[in-house]
Structure formats: structure tokens, C-alpha cells
Scaffold this active site. Structure first.
Site, PDB file in Angstrom:
ATOM      1  N   HIS A   1      40.563 -37.789  58.496  1.00 52.47           N
ATOM      2  CA  HIS A   1      41.584 -36.755  58.578  1.00 52.47           C
ATOM      3  C   HIS A   1      41.039 -35.609  59.420  1.00 52.47           C
ATOM      4  O   HIS A   1      39.900 -35.176  59.218  1.00 52.47           O
ATOM      5  CB  HIS A   1      41.952 -36.255  57.180  1.00 52.47           C
TER       6      HIS A   1
ATOM      7  N   ASP B   1      20.652 -45.482  85.171  1.00 58.92           N
ATOM      8  CA  ASP B   1      21.519 -46.546  85.679  1.00 58.92           C
ATOM      9  C   ASP B   1      22.866 -46.522  84.953  1.00 58.92           C
ATOM     10  O   ASP B   1      22.993 -46.985  83.827  1.00 58.92           O
ATOM     11  CB  ASP B   1      20.830 -47.903  85.483  1.00 58.92           C
TER      12      ASP B   1
ATOM     13  N   GLU C   1      34.950 -40.593  56.821  1.00 58.86           N
ATOM     14  CA  GLU C   1      34.547 -41.409  55.687  1.00 58.86           C
ATOM     15  C   GLU C   1      33.719 -42.598  56.179  1.00 58.86           C
ATOM     16  O   GLU C   1      33.853 -43.026  57.329  1.00 58.86           O
ATOM     17  CB  GLU C   1      35.784 -41.887  54.917  1.00 58.86           C
TER      18      GLU C   1
ATOM     19  N   GLU D   1      46.705 -31.036  59.148  1.00 59.22           N
ATOM     20  CA  GLU D   1      45.763 -32.136  58.957  1.00 59.22           C
ATOM     21  C   GLU D   1      46.417 -33.410  59.487  1.00 59.22           C
ATOM     22  O   GLU D   1      47.404 -33.886  58.928  1.00 59.22           O
ATOM     23  CB  GLU D   1      45.443 -32.285  57.473  1.00 59.22           C
TER      24      GLU D   1
ATOM     25  N   ARG E   1      50.603 -37.458  51.085  1.00 57.53           N
ATOM     26  CA  ARG E   1      49.435 -37.948  51.814  1.00 57.53           C
ATOM     27  C   ARG E   1      49.698 -39.236  52.573  1.00 57.53           C
ATOM     28  O   ARG E   1      48.808 -39.767  53.227  1.00 57.53           O
ATOM     29  CB  ARG E   1      48.253 -38.103  50.848  1.00 57.53           C
TER      30      ARG E   1
ATOM     31  N   ARG F   1      46.317 -37.190  59.743  1.00 60.82           N
ATOM     32  CA  ARG F   1      45.672 -38.087  58.790  1.00 60.82           C
ATOM     33  C   ARG F   1      45.464 -39.521  59.285  1.00 60.82           C
ATOM     34  O   ARG F   1      44.752 -40.290  58.650  1.00 60.82           O
ATOM     35  CB  ARG F   1      46.489 -38.119  57.491  1.00 60.82           C
TER      36      ARG F   1
ATOM     37  N   GLU G   1      32.206 -39.487  51.700  1.00 60.95           N
ATOM     38  CA  GLU G   1      32.758 -38.513  52.646  1.00 60.95           C
ATOM     39  C   GLU G   1      31.902 -37.258  52.612  1.00 60.95           C
ATOM     40  O   GLU G   1      31.492 -36.800  51.542  1.00 60.95           O
ATOM     41  CB  GLU G   1      34.204 -38.171  52.297  1.00 60.95           C
TER      42      GLU G   1
ATOM     43  N   GLU H   1      37.188 -35.066  58.660  1.00 56.55           N
ATOM     44  CA  GLU H   1      36.647 -35.533  57.382  1.00 56.55           C
ATOM     45  C   GLU H   1      36.353 -37.029  57.527  1.00 56.55           C
ATOM     46  O   GLU H   1      37.162 -37.881  57.174  1.00 56.55           O
ATOM     47  CB  GLU H   1      37.645 -35.294  56.248  1.00 56.55           C
TER      48      GLU H   1
END
Length: 470
Positions: free
Chosen positions: A269, A51, A132, A358, A339, A360, A220, A130
Site C-alpha cells: 500500500h 558494461d 509486505e 493510500e 479496504r 492499495r 510488514e 508499506e
């Protein structure tokens, strides 16, 4: 694995149950099970009905019949069931037209990969998230007409240093100091190791695991990169494993980005790169060892970041994390070291095959199939239109003047802002029919009605502290 091989695998492992799993549009696994005796090759061809109107964001009641089609290549033993159980991840199709269901997240991920290949730019997009999360010991929450609250607790919580625990042994990570203490301060080592070993049994390569920055059991686990559609499956297994191992130990795990006030939130990330004919396309002689193609890809991510956030940061709680401080990557710029930039270029290795970017700002409440697909489409749009990424953000943002920061755009401040951005900027997602207008409209309408407006209607507990004596 073919259907025949999957059936033989189930027999060899003496499976008694077959579990059919699929993702709803929001990114939670749904499932139902059939006896192993009912598994034959017809199931892989004709499918099994269910369904669709009972699944969030899917069919209306008058068109509820849908089919799951198991993918035999996903056959594994479910590591958490008492009875030996074959697990199969499924695709969704319409029972009348036999067409792929446009709102099936796994179908969207598959179409994104096919679109990449159709462009001739590359033949595989690798993604490595990655994710967390927090491992907690207790959670209580309530919201009704006369009260609203939440309460979380962890044996690791810094707030418990003075609690009677008969005995209290201390060793509780201080706020923002949970990265990387050894046991006994890191009390979750064995639990994370168990999660890693189970994911390895499922066939996933794990690169590392560790305690994260926040107090209260933030963690992580890093999976090795995989092609986009395969990583969509892997992230589902990742969350399933984390939650069930925690449950096995009498604990609970949450991927909420910001469950703890004034400490670091949980991000995800996402490392990504494009390859063609076995060669990496992001390695070059430019900034941070990147190719011009990679720079165009970054420019696409940055340009479309406000609308991407509707998929990569899809909850109201996501924007409790995306605030200045707490290492939040809110600045829509790129950097090889900074970062706080939305896009970072890791510099750990000089190997061209390790060259990647990456992104982030995403968080683990996202539906991986949709978030990865959307980021790929944004990057490809940057390549297709030869967008320029501008100058890198290599300065310490906390030392920058307000005038300098005024030139750096930021991620949206709320889910509502992200959804408005998606409404205004989604043409790049429609290429190759990867996303459809129906999917975009469904996502925006569901999120606005069931999350944004639902939250706006309710008094917040902190409003009583601010205004009760007005």
C-alpha cells in the site's frame, strides 16, 4: 553531503572498500566495488565505467559502455559487509554525450519530481510504502524439460503442526490469522526488530513493524514518508536490509506477492500526498476531509490504474494476489474505510498534515522509482484535466449484488492485460519527458518476452492434476 565530505566520511570510518550501487530497470540493485584508495573527487565527476549490456533491459552489446556517477548525499556505511565499506547509490549517464540515461530508474524518479515542480501544482510529492514480505526457512524450485515444481517451508507454517520437529512446540499462525499475535506465535519479532534498528542506523525513520495476516512468517515494516526520489532509494535499502538480516539468521525473505496458496498475499500500500511551500494540498472540506485537488488526483489514479498496474504490479505472480477475497484491493474505486477499494483515505487522524491517500493495489515486486513516478504522473494528469472520481465505494462489496458490482471496474486480471493497457494508455507518462517511448517499449517488450510468453510456454504442475488422465 558533498564529494569532499563523503571522502572525509570514508576516511573517518576507516573504510577499506567503496560499494557502488544502482538499480536495474526491473528494480534489483546491482553493484561493484573499488578500493577506498581509489575514491577521489574525480570519481564523483567523471564516474566509473561498466558494461551496460550485461544489465537486464539496458544497452545492446555494440553500445555497452556506461558510467555510474555516485551521489555523495547517499553515503553511508554498508551494515552487512565484513570490511568497513562506504556505500554510494549511483546515477547512470552516457559516457559520450554525458546525458542522463533514460532507462535509469533513479533518473526517471528525479524527472518526475522536476515535472511536478514545473507544473506549479506543488513542490514535493511524499510517498510512504508499506511493503509486505515473507520470512521463510527453506525454498526449492525447478523448471526444466521434464519437471516443474516449487517447495517453500517455514517453521511458522500452519501446514507443519503435525511435523516431527523434536519437539514440535506448536504456536504456528493459522491461515489468515497472523495479524497480530504476540510471541511465541509471532516467532519473527526479534528478526523484524533487527531489521528496523539497522534501517534506523541507515537514517530511515520507521513507524511500526508487525506480523502480517498470512501464516509462514508474513511481515510488514512501515517507513515514514519521504519525497518521491528519496523514497525510491529508501525502498532499495529496505529490501536489501530485509533480505540480508533474514540471511544472517539462516532464513530467506521474499517479496513475491503470492508465494502461499489460499492465504493472504504481500501487497505494498502506497500512501501519497502533495505539498507546496510547506502546506499540505490534500486536506480540505470534501469527502473524508479531502480537497478537490486530492479528488482529481484520485480520479487520475483510478482512470489510469490498468496501465499503472504494468509498473505497480509488474510480475505474473502479482495477479495471483489481485483476486477476490484475501483483502485484495481489486475494485477501481475509492473509500475512506473499505479496504477492497483501490484507493483508501486513512481516517486515523484529523490533522491536515496527515491527510493523504493510500493506493492499495501495488505490490513490492515493483521498481519503486518507476511505480512512484507513474502514480504521481497519473495523479497529476487527473488534476490537470480536472477528472472526476465518481461516487465512493463505502459498501461491503461482499453484500453487493452482481448488478451493483458490474458498475465497478477492476484491476487487470493478468500481467499481459496490464501491459496491453500500458501500450494503449501511456501519454500521461510522457509529459515532461519523465518516461520516454523507449522506456515504455523496453518495459513492455521485456515483460512480454521474458515473463508472460515464457510462462505460457511451460506446462503448469496443476495441469497434470487436471488433465493427465484425459
Amino acid at each position: 553531503m558533498t564529494p569532499t565530505q563523503a571522502i572525509e566520511f570514508a576516511k573517518d570510518k576507516r573504510c577499506e572498500i567503496v560499494d557502488l550501487k544502482f538499480s536495474d530497470i526491473l528494480g534489483l540493485w546491482q553493484h561493484f566495488s573499488i578500493p577506498a584508495s581509489e575514491l577521489d573527487e574525480d570519481v564523483f565527476d567523471a564516474g566509473v565505467g561498466f558494461d551496460g549490456s550485461s544489465i537486464r533491459g539496458w544497452q545492446a552489446i555494440h553500445a555497452s559502455d556506461m558510467l555510474v556517477i555516485p551521489d555523495p548525499s547517499t553515503a553511508v556505511l554498508d551494515p552487512f559487509t565484513s570490511a568497513p565499506t562506504l556505500s554510494l547509490i549511483c546515477n547512470i549517464i552516457d559516457p559520450f554525450t554525458r546525458a542522463e540515461y533514460s532507462r535509469d530508474p533513479r533518473t526517471i524518479a528525479r524527472k518526475a519530481t522536476q515535472y511536478l515542480q514545473s507544473t506549479g501544482i506543488g513542490d514535493v510529492a511524499y510517498f510512504g510504502p508499506e511493503a509486505e514480505f515473507f520470512i521463510l526457512d527453506d525454498v526449492r524450485y525447478e523448471q526444466n524439460q521434464h519437471c516443474g515444481y516449487y517447495f517453500i517451508d517455514s517453521v511458522e507454517g500452519q501446514w507443519n503442526t503435525g511435523r516431527e520437529e523434536f519437539p514440535n512446540l506448536g504456536y504456528k499462525p493459522r491461515y489468515k490469522e497472523g495479524y497480530f499475535p504476540v510471541p511465541p506465535t509471532d516467532s519473527m519479532q526479534d528478526i523484524r526488530s533487527e531489521m528496523v534498528l539497522i534501517m534506523a542506523e541507515l537514517g530511515y525513520r520507521i513507524e511500526a513493524h508487525h506480523h502480517e495476516v498470512a501464516t509462514a512468517g508474513q511481515a510488514e515494516i512501515d517507513m515514514r514518508y519521504l519525497p518521491l526520489d528519496k523514497m525510491g532509494d529508501a525502498l532499495m535499502w529496505y529490501k536489501y536490509t530485509v533480505k540480508n538480516v533474514a540471511h544472517r539468521h539462516g532464513k530467506t525473505a521474499t517479496f513475491m506477492p503470492k508465494p502461499v496458496f489460499q492465504d493472504n498475499g504481500s501487497g505494498m500500500h502506497v500512501h501519497q500526498s502533495l505539498w507546496k511551500a510547506g502546506k499540505p494540498l490534500f486536506a480540505g472540506e470534501g469527502y473524508a476531509g479531502l480537497s478537490q485537488l486530492a479528488m482529481h488526483y484520485i480520479a487520475g489514479i483510478i482512470k489510469h490504474a490498468p496501465s499503472l498496474a504494468a509498473f505497480t504490479n509488474p510480475t505474473t505472480n502479482s495477479y495471483r494476489r489481485l483476486v477476490p477475497g484475501f483483502e485484495a484491493p481489486i475494485n477501481l474505486a475509492y473509500s475512506r474505510r473499505n479496504r477492497s477499494a483501490a484507493v483508501r483515505i486513512p481516517m486515523y487522524q484529523g490533522n491536515p498534515e496527515a491527510k493523504r491517500i493510500e493506493v492499495r493495489f501495488p505490490d513490492p515486486t515493483c521498481n519503486g522509482y518507476l511505480a512512484f513516478s507513474a502514480m504521481l504522473m497519473a495523479g497529476l494528469d487527473g488534476i490537470d484535466n480536472k477528472l472526476e472520481a465518481g461516487d465512493p465505494l463505502d459498501k461491503d462489496i461482499y453484500a453487493m449484488s452482481p448488478e451493483e458490482l458490474a458498475d465497478v471496474p477492476s484491476t487487470p486480471a493478468s500481467l499481459e492485460e496490464a501491459l496491453v493497457a500500458l501500450r494503449e494508455d501511456h501519454e500521461f507518462l510522457l509529459k515532461g519527458n519523465v518516461f520516454t517511448e523507449d522506456v515504455i517499449d523496453t518495459w513492455i517488450d521485456y515483460k512480454m518476452q521474458n515473463e508472460v510468453l515464457a510462462l505460457q510456454l511451460r506446462p503448469h504442475p496443476y495441469e497434470f492434476a487436471l488433465y493427465f488422465d484425459a
